[in-house]
Scaffold this motif. Structure first.
Motif, PDB file in Angstrom:
ATOM      1  N   ARG A 202       0.813  -1.225   0.000  1.00  0.00           N
ATOM      2  CA  ARG A 202       0.000   0.000   0.000  1.00  0.00           C
ATOM      3  C   ARG A 202       0.844   1.271   0.000  1.00  0.00           C
ATOM      4  O   ARG A 202       0.309   2.369   0.037  1.00  0.00           O
ATOM      5  CB  ARG A 202      -0.959  -0.017   1.200  1.00  0.00           C
ATOM      6  N   GLN A 248       0.992  12.015   2.995  1.00  0.00           N
ATOM      7  CA  GLN A 248      -0.076  12.598   2.167  1.00  0.00           C
ATOM      8  C   GLN A 248      -0.415  11.676   1.003  1.00  0.00           C
ATOM      9  O   GLN A 248      -1.577  11.462   0.681  1.00  0.00           O
ATOM     10  CB  GLN A 248       0.364  13.956   1.621  1.00  0.00           C
ATOM     11  N   PHE A 250       0.025   8.528   0.870  1.00  0.00           N
ATOM     12  CA  PHE A 250      -0.649   7.348   1.411  1.00  0.00           C
ATOM     13  C   PHE A 250      -2.131   7.657   1.639  1.00  0.00           C
ATOM     14  O   PHE A 250      -3.005   6.901   1.227  1.00  0.00           O
ATOM     15  CB  PHE A 250       0.034   6.913   2.706  1.00  0.00           C
ATOM     16  N   LEU A 251      -2.410   8.793   2.255  1.00  0.00           N
ATOM     17  CA  LEU A 251      -3.806   9.196   2.491  1.00  0.00           C
ATOM     18  C   LEU A 251      -4.554   9.367   1.167  1.00  0.00           C
ATOM     19  O   LEU A 251      -5.725   9.012   1.056  1.00  0.00           O
ATOM     20  CB  LEU A 251      -3.863  10.504   3.287  1.00  0.00           C
ATOM     21  N   ALA A 252      -3.843   9.894   0.162  1.00  0.00           N
ATOM     22  CA  ALA A 252      -4.482  10.179  -1.130  1.00  0.00           C
ATOM     23  C   ALA A 252      -4.952   8.910  -1.837  1.00  0.00           C
ATOM     24  O   ALA A 252      -5.805   8.970  -2.714  1.00  0.00           O
ATOM     25  CB  ALA A 252      -3.530  10.961  -2.023  1.00  0.00           C
ATOM     26  N   THR A 253      -4.396   7.751  -1.439  1.00  0.00           N
ATOM     27  CA  THR A 253      -4.844   6.511  -2.076  1.00  0.00           C
ATOM     28  C   THR A 253      -6.207   6.070  -1.539  1.00  0.00           C
ATOM     29  O   THR A 253      -6.818   5.160  -2.085  1.00  0.00           O
ATOM     30  CB  THR A 253      -3.836   5.356  -1.859  1.00  0.00           C
ATOM     31  N   TRP A 254      -6.642   6.712  -0.454  1.00  0.00           N
ATOM     32  CA  TRP A 254      -8.008   6.417   0.037  1.00  0.00           C
ATOM     33  C   TRP A 254      -8.980   7.214  -0.829  1.00  0.00           C
ATOM     34  O   TRP A 254      -8.920   8.433  -0.884  1.00  0.00           O
ATOM     35  CB  TRP A 254      -8.155   6.819   1.506  1.00  0.00           C
ATOM     36  N   PRO A 255      -9.883   6.521  -1.505  1.00  0.00           N
ATOM     37  CA  PRO A 255     -10.728   7.219  -2.480  1.00  0.00           C
ATOM     38  C   PRO A 255     -11.673   8.230  -1.851  1.00  0.00           C
ATOM     39  O   PRO A 255     -12.077   8.074  -0.697  1.00  0.00           O
ATOM     40  CB  PRO A 255     -11.514   6.079  -3.137  1.00  0.00           C
ATOM     41  N   VAL A 256     -11.974   9.260  -2.610  1.00  0.00           N
ATOM     42  CA  VAL A 256     -12.936  10.271  -2.174  1.00  0.00           C
ATOM     43  C   VAL A 256     -14.225  10.051  -2.944  1.00  0.00           C
ATOM     44  O   VAL A 256     -14.213   9.823  -4.141  1.00  0.00           O
ATOM     45  CB  VAL A 256     -12.380  11.689  -2.452  1.00  0.00           C
TER      46      VAL A 256
ATOM     47  N   PRO B  61     -16.436  18.123  -0.226  1.00  0.00           N
ATOM     48  CA  PRO B  61     -16.732  17.016  -1.121  1.00  0.00           C
ATOM     49  C   PRO B  61     -16.292  15.677  -0.541  1.00  0.00           C
ATOM     50  O   PRO B  61     -16.786  14.632  -0.934  1.00  0.00           O
ATOM     51  CB  PRO B  61     -15.919  17.352  -2.372  1.00  0.00           C
ATOM     52  N   GLU B  62     -15.383  15.739   0.439  1.00  0.00           N
ATOM     53  CA  GLU B  62     -14.819  14.487   0.931  1.00  0.00           C
ATOM     54  C   GLU B  62     -15.825  13.743   1.787  1.00  0.00           C
ATOM     55  O   GLU B  62     -16.244  14.216   2.819  1.00  0.00           O
ATOM     56  CB  GLU B  62     -13.558  14.744   1.758  1.00  0.00           C
ATOM     57  N   GLN B  63     -16.188  12.585   1.329  1.00  0.00           N
ATOM     58  CA  GLN B  63     -17.050  11.726   2.122  1.00  0.00           C
ATOM     59  C   GLN B  63     -16.360  10.387   2.284  1.00  0.00           C
ATOM     60  O   GLN B  63     -15.521  10.014   1.492  1.00  0.00           O
ATOM     61  CB  GLN B  63     -18.369  11.489   1.406  1.00  0.00           C
ATOM     62  N   VAL B  65     -15.712   6.565   2.120  1.00  0.00           N
ATOM     63  CA  VAL B  65     -16.078   5.376   1.381  1.00  0.00           C
ATOM     64  C   VAL B  65     -15.352   4.242   2.091  1.00  0.00           C
ATOM     65  O   VAL B  65     -14.414   4.471   2.831  1.00  0.00           O
ATOM     66  CB  VAL B  65     -15.648   5.451  -0.090  1.00  0.00           C
ATOM     67  N   GLN B  67     -12.877   1.378   1.905  1.00  0.00           N
ATOM     68  CA  GLN B  67     -11.863   0.836   1.021  1.00  0.00           C
ATOM     69  C   GLN B  67     -11.368  -0.527   1.488  1.00  0.00           C
ATOM     70  O   GLN B  67     -10.807  -1.284   0.728  1.00  0.00           O
ATOM     71  CB  GLN B  67     -10.674   1.816   0.967  1.00  0.00           C
ATOM     72  N   THR B 118     -10.319   9.400   7.327  1.00  0.00           N
ATOM     73  CA  THR B 118      -9.684  10.094   6.204  1.00  0.00           C
ATOM     74  C   THR B 118     -10.455  11.346   5.805  1.00  0.00           C
ATOM     75  O   THR B 118      -9.856  12.383   5.506  1.00  0.00           O
ATOM     76  CB  THR B 118      -9.579   9.152   4.987  1.00  0.00           C
ATOM     77  N   ARG B 122      -9.155  15.222   5.984  1.00  0.00           N
ATOM     78  CA  ARG B 122      -9.101  16.089   4.804  1.00  0.00           C
ATOM     79  C   ARG B 122      -9.850  17.398   5.045  1.00  0.00           C
ATOM     80  O   ARG B 122      -9.409  18.475   4.662  1.00  0.00           O
ATOM     81  CB  ARG B 122      -9.693  15.360   3.591  1.00  0.00           C
ATOM     82  N   TYR B 154      -5.105   4.235   7.953  1.00  0.00           N
ATOM     83  CA  TYR B 154      -5.433   5.449   7.183  1.00  0.00           C
ATOM     84  C   TYR B 154      -6.031   6.523   8.099  1.00  0.00           C
ATOM     85  O   TYR B 154      -5.888   7.713   7.848  1.00  0.00           O
ATOM     86  CB  TYR B 154      -6.411   5.119   6.057  1.00  0.00           C
ATOM     87  N   VAL B 157      -2.906   8.067  10.318  1.00  0.00           N
ATOM     88  CA  VAL B 157      -2.003   9.064   9.729  1.00  0.00           C
ATOM     89  C   VAL B 157      -2.658  10.444   9.628  1.00  0.00           C
ATOM     90  O   VAL B 157      -1.985  11.429   9.338  1.00  0.00           O
ATOM     91  CB  VAL B 157      -1.444   8.630   8.346  1.00  0.00           C
ATOM     92  N   LEU B 161      -0.670  14.175   9.882  1.00  0.00           N
ATOM     93  CA  LEU B 161      -0.900  15.101   8.767  1.00  0.00           C
ATOM     94  C   LEU B 161      -1.585  16.387   9.239  1.00  0.00           C
ATOM     95  O   LEU B 161      -1.255  17.480   8.782  1.00  0.00           O
ATOM     96  CB  LEU B 161      -1.719  14.417   7.670  1.00  0.00           C
TER      97      LEU B 161
END
Lengths: 257, 268
Positions: A202, A248, A250-256, B61-63, B65, B67, B118, B122, B154, B157, B161
């Motif tokens: 990951r 960052q 790593f966090l960005a790989t979590w989908p929005v 917009p961030e909701q 999901v 994963q 997450t 954000r 996730y 972190v 951050l």
């Protein structure tokens, strides 16, 4: 207990003091937080490696027998432990020494004293300080590391894990307890990404080392040197930016949604 | 146990167990018998704190999901969204408090116990970026059980951050004011909750890292009645002040006035 956890918590598990002795034979030990006391679970100091690099080290281990386990609180760092680490990090910043952490620790020290003396603030301060270090830092997971306490050491430019070690938001026991026992401890390990292999896939972990290699100590020292070398040329600004960018991304790989 | 329904017009006070009619809770949602402050939703909190119709939500917009295919997580999320009318456990926006502008972020314990995940990470980072962009103070009202287990590492972190972003806010010399409300625990307590330039708690809030239940599972100790209470944290030097709910708005106005930052877009 889950076989995987037994191995990580075993008395003969490779521990931070063993590696530190090999890495920095003439280490100057740093003890105490100058405020509350000192924590035997933390082995910290600075010195010169065989390759001539001056580094600071932070080791957390659980102890190897009943007496040392009691003395070290089973590796559950207390407030003086985090505050001592904070002092070591500030010292490393001052003298521009890279910081190497070696950890095998359970989750938080769940005790009234730790709450009284500000466990939350101590952990938050160490996370913030490691994040702003202008010299590179690196963590090696020798066993387990969970929750904010482990993150305080793992907020690093490079993350190395032994192949059977674990890094998670909470210990497998805590995950099942918090979720009211809907999962068994073994299921929790499989459910969440916390093994070295999965975390490397990951993109959070940079290198995984076989725990049963005969030359494990040398392998770990080699990895520390190699991984540090790749970030030593960065400027102060770049070091801080690379560390944050790593997490960052790593966090960005979590989908929005 | 109760012959009154615990939802609807009658509720059982979580502190004293008495039955309280919804009108008896009053404007500030306090138990008339034991003075327990009921946990507020984010929207109730915002309406108590800000000048009328001054709150403009930031685009969120961030909701969440799922994963990791964690069992029941999507269903829990859907339920939380339906029950709260929120999309996540934090609401952020620009606001005026007694005619002073600020960025306001409010966590909601009714949404999966306000857990840090997450999406919350954000949104909070975005709120801080907006504070820097508009040169405004940032007020964060915490209400959280800690990190959200279902998002695993996730969620973890988010702690470092958010602290990295708050370091930039500090460099920009913009005040961070944290208001710790019931509950502020775990990963939220051990990251940004105590990082405010001014750190205050609402009266009656429970604040700590490891909760009483977890501690008592680990060791057989009798915990004092005021364990992890706002009052005991104040006495132990962990807080600047403890504020009663009706005074929180005027208190924050006083803090904002004392910094005297009027804002204005950052250019270049």
């Amino acid at each position: 207990m889950d076989e995987r956890l037994k191995r990580l918590r075993a008395a003969d598990r490779i521990s931070a003091p063993t590696i530190i002795k090999a890495l920095l034979p003439a280490m100057v030990r740093q003890r105490g937080d100058r405020l509350l006391g000192q924590d035997d679970a933390l082995t910290a100091g600075f010195g010169q490696t065989a390759t001539g690099l001056r580094i600071a080290v932070l080791g957390v281990d659980r102890g190897t027998d009943i007496a040392s386990r009691r003395q070290k609180n089973g590796g559950a760092l207390t407030v003086p432990g985090y505050r001592t680490a904070l002092r070591v990090v500030a010292h490393a910043e001052k003298f521009q020494m890279p910081v190497v952490s070696l950890i095998n620790m359970p989750g938080a020290d769940a005790s009234p004293q730790s709450e009284r003396y500000g466990q939350s603030q101590a952990i938050a301060d160490l996370i913030a300080a490691t994040g702003q270090l202008t010299v590179p830092n690196l963590v090696v997971f020798l066993g387990e590391g969970h929750s904010g306490g482990a993150l305080a050491f793992a907020n690093a430019n490079r993350i190395v894990m032994l192949d059977d070690s674990l890094f998670n938001v909470a210990s497998p026991e805590a995950v099942t307890a918090i979720l009211h026992g809907q999962q068994t401890i073994s299921e929790a390990i499989d459910l969440l990404p916390m093994t070295a292999e999965v975390l490397q896939q990951r993109g959070l972990v940079d290198q995984v080392i076989e725990h049963d290699d005969a030359d494990l100590i040398q392998l770990i020292i080699q990895s520390i040197n190699q991984q540090l070398e790749s970030v030593l040329t960065l400027s102060a600004v770049e070091v801080v930016a690379q560390r944050e960018a790593k997490f960052q991304q790593f966090l960005a790989t979590w989908p929005v949604n | 146990m109760s012959h009154y329904p615990s939802t609807g017009t009658w509720q059982t006070c979580p502190a004293c167990g008495r039955h309280v009619h919804q009108r008896q809770w009053g404007t500030y949602h306090q138990c008339p018998f034991c003075h327990y402050w009921q946990r507020l939703t984010a929207m109730q909190r915002i309406s108590q704190l800000v000048d009328e119709s001054s709150f403009t939500p930031l685009a969120m917009p961030e909701q969440s999901v799922d994963q990791l295919d964690f069992p029941d997580y999507p269903a829990k999320l859907a339920r939380a969204q339906q029950q709260t009318g929120l999309t996540e456990a934090i609401v952020t926006g620009t606001a005026m408090i007694e005619a002073q502008p600020c960025i306001l972020a409010v966590m909601d314990s009714h949404f999966m116990m306000g857990t840090l995940n997450t999406a919350v990470t954000r949104r909070l980072i975005h709120a801080s970026e907006q504070a820097r962009e508009q040169q405004l103070p940032l007020i964060v009202v915490t209400a959280s059980g800690g990190a959200r287990m279902q998002e695993g590492i996730y969620a973890l972190v988010g702690m470092n951050l958010i602290l990295a972003e708050f370091a930039r806010l500090a460099t920009a010399q913009l005040p961070l004011i944290t208001v710790l409300t019931d509950p502020t625990m775990g990963g939220v307590s051990a990251s940004f909750a105590f990082k405010g330039d001014v750190v205050v708690a609402e009266a009656g809030a429970k604040i700590g890292f490891a909760g009483a239940r977890v501690i008592q599972q680990t060791m057989p100790v009798q915990l004092p009645a005021d364990f992890q209470s706002a009052a005991s944290l104040l006495a132990n030097g962990m807080l600047d002040d403890v504020i009663e709910r009706p005074q929180l708005r005027s208190y924050l106005a006083r803090v904002l006035a004392s910094y005297g930052i009027q804002g204005g877009h950052q250019h270049g």
